[in-house]
Design a protein around this motif. Structure first.
Motif, short mmCIF file in Angstrom:
data_model
loop_
_atom_site.label_atom_id
_atom_site.label_comp_id
_atom_site.label_asym_id
_atom_site.label_seq_id
_atom_site.Cartn_x
_atom_site.Cartn_y
_atom_site.Cartn_z
N ALA A 1 0.88 -3.71 4.66
CA ALA A 1 -0.07 -2.98 5.50
C ALA A 1 0.46 -2.71 6.90
CB ALA A 1 -1.39 -3.76 5.57
N ASP A 2 1.05 -3.75 7.52
CA ASP A 2 1.44 -3.58 8.93
C ASP A 2 2.79 -2.89 9.09
OD1 ASP A 2 2.78 -5.69 7.90
OD2 ASP A 2 2.41 -7.05 9.57
N ARG B 1 -10.19 -3.68 8.18
CA ARG B 1 -9.38 -3.97 9.37
C ARG B 1 -8.80 -2.68 9.96
NH1 ARG B 1 -7.92 -8.78 6.57
NH2 ARG B 1 -6.11 -7.84 5.57
N TRP B 2 -8.32 -1.78 9.09
CA TRP B 2 -7.78 -0.49 9.57
C TRP B 2 -8.87 0.33 10.26
CZ3 TRP B 2 -4.63 0.31 4.47
CH2 TRP B 2 -3.31 -0.14 4.66
N TYR C 1 0.84 -1.20 0.00
CA TYR C 1 0.00 0.00 0.00
C TYR C 1 0.87 1.24 0.00
CZ TYR C 1 -3.58 -3.38 1.16
OH TYR C 1 -4.42 -4.46 1.12
N GLN D 1 -8.64 -5.13 3.94
CA GLN D 1 -7.60 -4.42 4.70
C GLN D 1 -8.11 -3.08 5.24
OE1 GLN D 1 -4.44 -5.46 5.76
NE2 GLN D 1 -4.83 -3.64 6.98
N GLU E 1 -8.78 -8.38 -1.15
CA GLU E 1 -7.76 -8.19 -0.13
C GLU E 1 -7.70 -6.72 0.34
OE1 GLU E 1 -6.12 -10.75 0.96
OE2 GLU E 1 -4.62 -9.71 2.19
#
Ligand code: C2E
Ligand code: CA
Ligand code: CA
Ligand code: CA
Length: 280
Positions: A268-269, A103-104, A43, A100, A96
């Motif tokens: 992402a993380d 989730r954020w 991302y 995501q 996906e």
């Protein structure tokens, strides 16, 4: 060539065979990669030019290849597009990316509420039922359509503009935002451009690269920004690498900026590390 890795395919040496065989091998591997979860989405943020605050992220696919390491899209997207495998790949990336951002949202940190941009290929654009499938993915994940931006290259749009127009209208009706990607590198007809229900023009990074060195590129970027605004769109610049480019883009009235100056595409993380337990 000897069997390697998990033994699913024969590793193959340069000079073993002709390019057509290479491409076949690549496609077989890519099919397996999709099935076995070797694809990744990275991302890259884009920021509001005026404030520097993050507006959204673009989802960019990568392939964690068992022997060749992390491969960029240039290593496999064209083969996927030519073979039609891009539909499956594109559907996976969309799913996906949508999951995501949800989730954020739930994590409630800096990444909550962001828009997410997903690239659509020419083949995907030509798929019947695309808009329904996009609506389905959003509904199942519980993400409002207005949080998704679909990016389509100018070249893909103009390769079959009548078909593109119908699909864009259906996608627009779902409520997602639409962006013309790599703007300025294809051959847009204003006749179509003004009919497309597009929300965003993404100015190709080749013009951004020349922004502070040549008057020509500066004039082109200025024209793109004017054109976008005149048609009720926002202008987004990609490939912003230097503070000078950023300043010039702000001066020219560009709305959002994306590029290595702000962040590289990342998992992402890594981009938004989860809060340690107990801190939230
Ligand atoms: P794109 O949509 O134009 O994406 C922007 C590309 O520019 C990305 O390359 C990004 O990493 C790169 N970039 C971002 N900031 C900078 C910068 O400051 N300088 C430079 N030099 N480059 C920058 P990436 O990730 O290698 O992707 C390349 C292309 O592959 C994308 O270009 C897009 O056309 C395609 N692609 C990526 N993911 C997908 C996907 O899920 N589906 C489809 N159909 N195409 C994808
Ligand atoms: Ca893009
Ligand atoms: Ca719209
Ligand atoms: Ca682009």
């Amino acid at each position: 060539a000897k069997a390697q890795g998990r033994g699913r395919w024969a590793a193959h040496q340069p000079g073993d065979s002709d390019p057509a065989t290479d491409r076949l091998t690549l496609l077989e591997q890519l099919r397996v990669a999709l099935r076995d979860g070797e694809l990744r989405v990275h991302y890259q943020p884009r920021v509001h030019a005026a404030t520097g605050r993050t507006a959204g992220v673009e989802a960019l696919v990568r392939w964690q290849h068992p022997t060749r390491g992390l491969l960029p899209p240039s290593a496999f997207i064209d083969a996927a597009e030519d073979s039609g495998l891009i539909r499956e790949l594109g559907a996976w990336v969309l799913q996906e990316a949508v999951e995501q951002v949800v989730r954020w949202d739930r994590a409630g940190g800096d990444a909550a509420g962001l828009h997410v941009s997903v690239n659509l290929s020419a083949r995907q654009l030509a798929e019947t039922g695309l808009a329904d499938r996009v609506a389905g993915v959003l509904a199942r994940a519980g993400l409002p359509a207005a949080r998704l931006v679909l990016e389509i290259t100018e070249t893909a749009l103009m390769s079959s503009p009548e078909l593109a127009l119908r699909t864009l209208e259906q996608l627009g009706a779902v409520g997602v935002d639409l962006a013309v990607d790599d703007f300025g590198t294809g051959y847009s007809s204003f006749t179509y451009l003004k009919q497309f229900p597009v929300d965003e023009l993404k100015i190709d990074r080749s013009f951004v690269a020349g922004l502070t060195t040549g008057v020509g590129d500066r004039a082109i970027v200025a024209s793109c920004v004017h054109l976008a605004h005149a048609m009720g769109m926002i202008a987004v610049a990609e490939g912003v690498e230097t503070a000078e480019q950023r300043d010039a883009l702000v001066e020219l009235g560009c709305d959002q900026l994306q590029g290595y100056l702000f962040d590289r595409p990342q998992p992402a993380d890594v981009l938004f590390p989860p809060l340690p337990v107990g801190v939230a």
